[in-house]
Design an enzyme around this catalytic site. Structure first.
Site, PDB file in Angstrom:
ATOM      1  N   HIS A 109       0.862  -1.185   0.000  1.00  0.00           N
ATOM      2  CA  HIS A 109       0.000   0.000   0.000  1.00  0.00           C
ATOM      3  C   HIS A 109       0.895   1.230   0.000  1.00  0.00           C
ATOM      4  O   HIS A 109       1.867   1.285   0.744  1.00  0.00           O
ATOM      5  CB  HIS A 109      -0.889  -0.034   1.251  1.00  0.00           C
ATOM      6  CG  HIS A 109      -1.998   0.978   1.232  1.00  0.00           C
ATOM      7  ND1 HIS A 109      -1.769   2.329   1.317  1.00  0.00           N
ATOM      8  CD2 HIS A 109      -3.337   0.824   1.130  1.00  0.00           C
ATOM      9  CE1 HIS A 109      -2.937   2.967   1.279  1.00  0.00           C
ATOM     10  NE2 HIS A 109      -3.896   2.077   1.158  1.00  0.00           N
ATOM     11  N   GLU A 112      -6.448   5.207   1.636  1.00  0.00           N
ATOM     12  CA  GLU A 112      -6.577   5.821   0.326  1.00  0.00           C
ATOM     13  C   GLU A 112      -7.707   6.852   0.322  1.00  0.00           C
ATOM     14  O   GLU A 112      -7.744   7.739  -0.526  1.00  0.00           O
ATOM     15  CB  GLU A 112      -6.921   4.680  -0.644  1.00  0.00           C
ATOM     16  CG  GLU A 112      -6.500   4.847  -2.031  1.00  0.00           C
ATOM     17  CD  GLU A 112      -6.599   3.492  -2.761  1.00  0.00           C
ATOM     18  OE1 GLU A 112      -6.126   2.484  -2.222  1.00  0.00           O
ATOM     19  OE2 GLU A 112      -7.163   3.478  -3.848  1.00  0.00           O
ATOM     20  N   ARG A 131      -2.908   0.983  -6.546  1.00  0.00           N
ATOM     21  CA  ARG A 131      -1.886   1.007  -5.500  1.00  0.00           C
ATOM     22  C   ARG A 131      -0.494   0.616  -5.992  1.00  0.00           C
ATOM     23  O   ARG A 131       0.506   1.205  -5.584  1.00  0.00           O
ATOM     24  CB  ARG A 131      -2.316   0.088  -4.354  1.00  0.00           C
ATOM     25  CG  ARG A 131      -3.479   0.668  -3.595  1.00  0.00           C
ATOM     26  CD  ARG A 131      -3.988  -0.278  -2.544  1.00  0.00           C
ATOM     27  NE  ARG A 131      -5.074   0.354  -1.799  1.00  0.00           N
ATOM     28  CZ  ARG A 131      -5.827  -0.279  -0.913  1.00  0.00           C
ATOM     29  NH1 ARG A 131      -5.623  -1.564  -0.660  1.00  0.00           N
ATOM     30  NH2 ARG A 131      -6.780   0.359  -0.270  1.00  0.00           N
ATOM     31  N   ARG A 146      -4.812  -5.708  -6.100  1.00  0.00           N
ATOM     32  CA  ARG A 146      -6.181  -5.477  -5.644  1.00  0.00           C
ATOM     33  C   ARG A 146      -6.506  -3.983  -5.633  1.00  0.00           C
ATOM     34  O   ARG A 146      -5.670  -3.164  -5.255  1.00  0.00           O
ATOM     35  CB  ARG A 146      -6.364  -6.038  -4.226  1.00  0.00           C
ATOM     36  CG  ARG A 146      -7.706  -5.715  -3.628  1.00  0.00           C
ATOM     37  CD  ARG A 146      -7.945  -6.401  -2.301  1.00  0.00           C
ATOM     38  NE  ARG A 146      -7.137  -5.898  -1.207  1.00  0.00           N
ATOM     39  CZ  ARG A 146      -7.339  -4.732  -0.593  1.00  0.00           C
ATOM     40  NH1 ARG A 146      -8.285  -3.915  -0.988  1.00  0.00           N
ATOM     41  NH2 ARG A 146      -6.565  -4.367   0.415  1.00  0.00           N
TER      42      ARG A 146
END
Lengths: 597, 233
Positions: free
Chosen positions: A238, A251, A282, A411
């Site tokens: 992340h 985020e 990301r 993801r």
């Protein structure tokens, strides 16, 4: 020996486990076993939102959500499963609301939504508000709500029981073995169906947003029982973890207008993702931050950049981007609004950094965050035995420990909460349905034997090595050589170090010889899980000679669809040798394209 | 800098009674107390036992008494408490081992207030509507992480673990003031029983202890007010 019998056993009590337990218990005798009290689970730390194309703020469609997820996955996600998840998302959110989940509200009383990385209006390419949120504690509210519903429906829990083995009889799941932490005793849970929902394994890496509990217990257990692990080389970093600590900064900060700023004061994401800038996905942003730092543009020459959500900064860049409110007026924020929308982020920064994000920028660095890989399943949560998608009768997995695969190589934010709600539910339904048509397989003679032997080995080791040292060395080499950027040489080094550590691990012995809450013993066993998964991750990564999503190689910088549009299936044999096989990606509507933001 | 940690120790398999052990270690002022406990466990004394998970104040596992105050070890930094740190288990719950206490009475009390959403009308096709103002009415009490810092700082709870305690009241409040919920009257009846809000003597320990900064005494006050006036406003 303590032997219990349930039709369905759920392992883990985070979002996926609670959802599975809630649904399985409607028609089958079910118990949820968790090494933590359920409300301690890591789902509770998810912050920014859960994705669903409700269209409450702007036009949106499940088809757009599907495409964004496929693109975010760098085309490695299985498109049938992604479409299923994004379509199920809409009723799933309404169901959570009907369970009482206190979502934030729009002025007209509907569920509020905010923009998140990689979620776009497919016509304009601009960010779309799709993340349904409850301030910046959406995961907390999901975890609390699902636990409350389980209590309301009298679901049976075994809290602080740690599952350490899966019982398989003739290729079918027949139960699990657990240790009751309060007594140290082994318990056998005889079952017709077993659902693993044990979460991730980010504790392999030095800087991580993950809980201490995230030690990959489920995947490590199933791997030891000869079942494959899928796409383990894909682990998400992340972009915005608190500098040095790795604690997650959602985020949602960028969804509310925050921007990333380098040591020169530049909003550098304009260079890397001209269209959506700070709301790119990301993997793209983490690489950009790393490149800025490597080229000397970190803040004060250090290994961090700033995440800036001060109202003056937000308003300046919102005006430059032409960002508008739903009514067409220019988008602006005040300090009070930042505090109201992001109270926990403000609190974390004050506590851990002594920084007030309303008046100061936050120092951040990428942090190991999410396992895209895990126990392979189909879209009903049924675990798979091989690259031909043969179902393992009675075995299910859901949430982060599973690989459906809906996240592919990367993801999108908000899709993990969605994943655990949707696939937790279907795993629970399927497991209960299977249990209704199945008999209890007779237990083997010594069902806890394999687990007991593992713990006897640890208790009787010679004690010449220190577990803490081994963990520190593993985390460091994995962060340096198996992090955001990888190379053949670096990964070879990581593999050698991890294998050496696995040898040293055989000499680790707990000083605590007791039975009651012997956390030292349990933590050593967990370290063994992390080492095993670190090895599989590295072997899987070394073989993949391309760059895709979270797997970014300096020696193979391009995506190679001709050779690598396929899922890795890693098998470990009884001697610990790892064999890699592959299976095709399911492509329905979207042919792979170049991925730009 | 050098930090001195004085830690409450009790191993029921070995010790007749609890004792304190002192450990010295190097630390920086931004270290969490939890980091120090981990280092002690890793390098000095592996038998030290405590609960922990998320390590940033959300999971609620590591409530402890640190220099006499109930806090989360992961949310307390050396710079907050200085270099001489005493760590003890939270009070009012049976000590099982070292810093680990029996949480069952705490969770039993929580479950007594029916901490789940109740609305028996058939749900609409989409979401139930709720105004932002109505949502804000119970926002503060949705933050509870069930760490038990509040309840185990309360003298009434020290007196009897049958007392529902602040955490249970916070969770009752979360539903009683949610205008979508239909069971406020039942919950108010429960919090009005002998072991309910009447035993709250407004000493504010709970509010001071809450790592989520929930205004607990205020929330309890609102429950008392609702009991007196019968009005939920």
């Amino acid at each position: 020996m303590n032997i219990h019998q349930y039709e369905v056993i759920v392992v883990g009590a985070g979002g996926a486990g609670l959802m599975a337990g809630l649904y399985a218990s409607k028609s089958a005798k079910t118990a949820i076993i968790s090494k933590l009290y359920p409300t301690r689970s890591h789902t509770g730390t998810a912050q920014g939102g859960i994705g669903a194309a409700l269209g409450n703020v702007e036009e949106d469609h499940p088809e757009w959500h599907t495409f964004d997820t496929v693109k975010g996955s760098d085309y490695l996600g299985d498109q049938d499963a992604i479409e299923f998840m994004c379509t199920e998302a809409v009723p799933a959110i309404y169901e959570l609301e009907h369970m009482g989940l206190p979502f934030d509200r729009t002025p007209d009383g509907r569920i509020a939504q905010r923009p998140f990385g990689g979620h776009t209006n497919n016509v304009t390419g601009k960010p779309v508000p799709r993340a349904c949120h409850a301030a910046d504690r959406t995961g907390h509210m999901i975890l609390q709500t699902l636990y409350q519903q389980c209590l309301k429906n009298n679901v049976t829990f075994f809290d602080e029981f740690q599952v350490v083995d899966l019982i398989m009889v003739d290729g079918k799941a027949a139960g699990v073995v657990a240790i009751e932490l309060a007594t140290g005793e082994f318990h056998v849970f005889h079952a017709k169906a077993v659902i693993f929902a044990t979460g991730g394994h980010g504790r392999i890496w030095e800087i991580t947003s993950n809980a201490y509990a995230f030690t990959g217990d489920g995947p490590a257990i199933t791997m030891r029982r000869g079942l494959p692990l899928e796409d383990m080389e894909f682990f998400q970093f992340h972009p915005t973890g608190i500098y040095k600590l790795g604690i997650l900064i959602t985020e949602g900060v960028r969804g509310e207008g925050g921007v990333l700023i380098n040591g020169l004061g530049e909003r550098f994401m304009e260079k890397y993702a001209p269209k959506v800038k700070d709301l790119a996905s990301r993997d793209v942003i983490s690489r950009a931050i790393y490149m800025e730092i490597r080229e000397g543009r970190g803040v004060n020459g250090q290994n961090y950049v700033y995440l800036d959500v001060r109202p003056e900064t937000v308003n300046k860049y919102a005006a430059l981007d032409g960002r508008k409110n739903p009514d067409g007026s220019p988008y602006t924020v005040t300090g009070e609004q930042i505090l109201a929308k992001l109270p926990d982020i403000v609190d974390f920064c004050r506590v851990y950094l002594g920084v007030d994000p309303v008046t100061q920028p936050m120092p951040i660095q990428p942090t190991a965050h999410y396992a895209m890989g895990g126990i392979p399943t189909n879209k009903y949560g049924e675990a798979l035995a091989d690259e031909k998608n043969t179902v393992v009768p009675g075995l299910y997995a859901a949430g982060e420990c599973a690989c459906v695969s809906v996240h592919g190589a990367n993801r999108l934010g908000t899709n993990s909460l969605l994943d655990l709600v949707v696939f937790g539910k279907y795993a629970g339904l399927r497991a209960a349905e299977y249990a209704k048509g199945a008999d209890f397989a007779p237990l083997p003679d010594d069902p806890a034997g394999f687990a007991r032997a593992q713990f006897e080995r640890i208790r009787n080791a010679d004690g010449t090595e220190n577990a803490f040292d081994i963990a520190v060395t593993m985390k460091k080499v994995m962060f340096d050589d198996m992090g955001i950027f990888r190379s053949g040489k670096g990964m070879e080094n990581a593999l050698n170090v991890v294998r050496e550590l696995k040898e040293r691990f055989k000499h680790v012995r707990p000083t605590d010889t007791g039975s009651i809450f012997n956390m030292e013993l349990m933590n050593i066993w967990e370290l063994g899980n992390l080492l095993d998964l670190a090895e599989v991750t590295t072997v899987s990564a070394l073989a993949r000679t391309e760059s895709r999503g979270g797997h970014s190689r300096e020696d193979y910088p391009d995506r190679d669809d001709k050779n690598w549009l396929k899922h890795t299936m890693a098998f470990v044999d009884e001697q610990g040798r790892i064999a890699l096989k592959y299976k095709p990606v399911v492509i329905t509507k979207f042919e792979p394209k170049v991925r730009t933001y | 800098m050098e930090v001195t940690l004085k830690i409450f120790r009790y191993n029921p398999e070995k010790d007749k009674k609890p004792s304190y052990k002192t450990y010295k270690l190097e630390a920086v002022e931004t270290d969490r107390v939890l980091d120090l406990l981990e280092k002690v466990k890793g390098y000095q004394d592996g038998t030290l036992s405590f609960r922990r998970s998320c390590a940033h104040g959300i999971c609620g596992s590591d409530a402890m008494r640190i220099n006499g105050m109930n806090r989360l070890a992961c949310k307390t930094l050396v710079r907050d408490v200085g270099t001489r740190i005493t760590v003890e288990p939270i009070l009012g719950l049976r000590v099982i081992k070292d810093l680990i206490v029996d949480m069952e009475p705490f969770f039993d009390n929580y479950k007594k207030v029916m901490p789940w959403f109740i609305n028996n009308d058939p749900p609409p096709e989409k979401e139930r509507l709720q105004s932002p103002e109505a949502r804000l009415r119970f926002d503060d009490t949705t933050k509870c992480i069930l760490c038990a810092c509040c309840t185990t700082s309360c003298p009434s709870f020290w007196g009897s673990d049958e007392y529902l305690g602040p955490a249970a009241f916070v969770n009752a409040h979360r539903f009683i003031f949610d205008d979508r919920d239909q069971a406020a009257a039942e919950r108010l009846k429960i919090v009005n029983e002998v072991m309910g809000v009447s035993r709250c003597h407004t000493v504010f320990n709970c509010t001071l202890a809450c790592p989520r900064e929930i205004q607990i005494t205020k929330a309890i006050g609102e429950l008392k007010m609702a009991l007196v006036t019968g009005v939920l406003s």
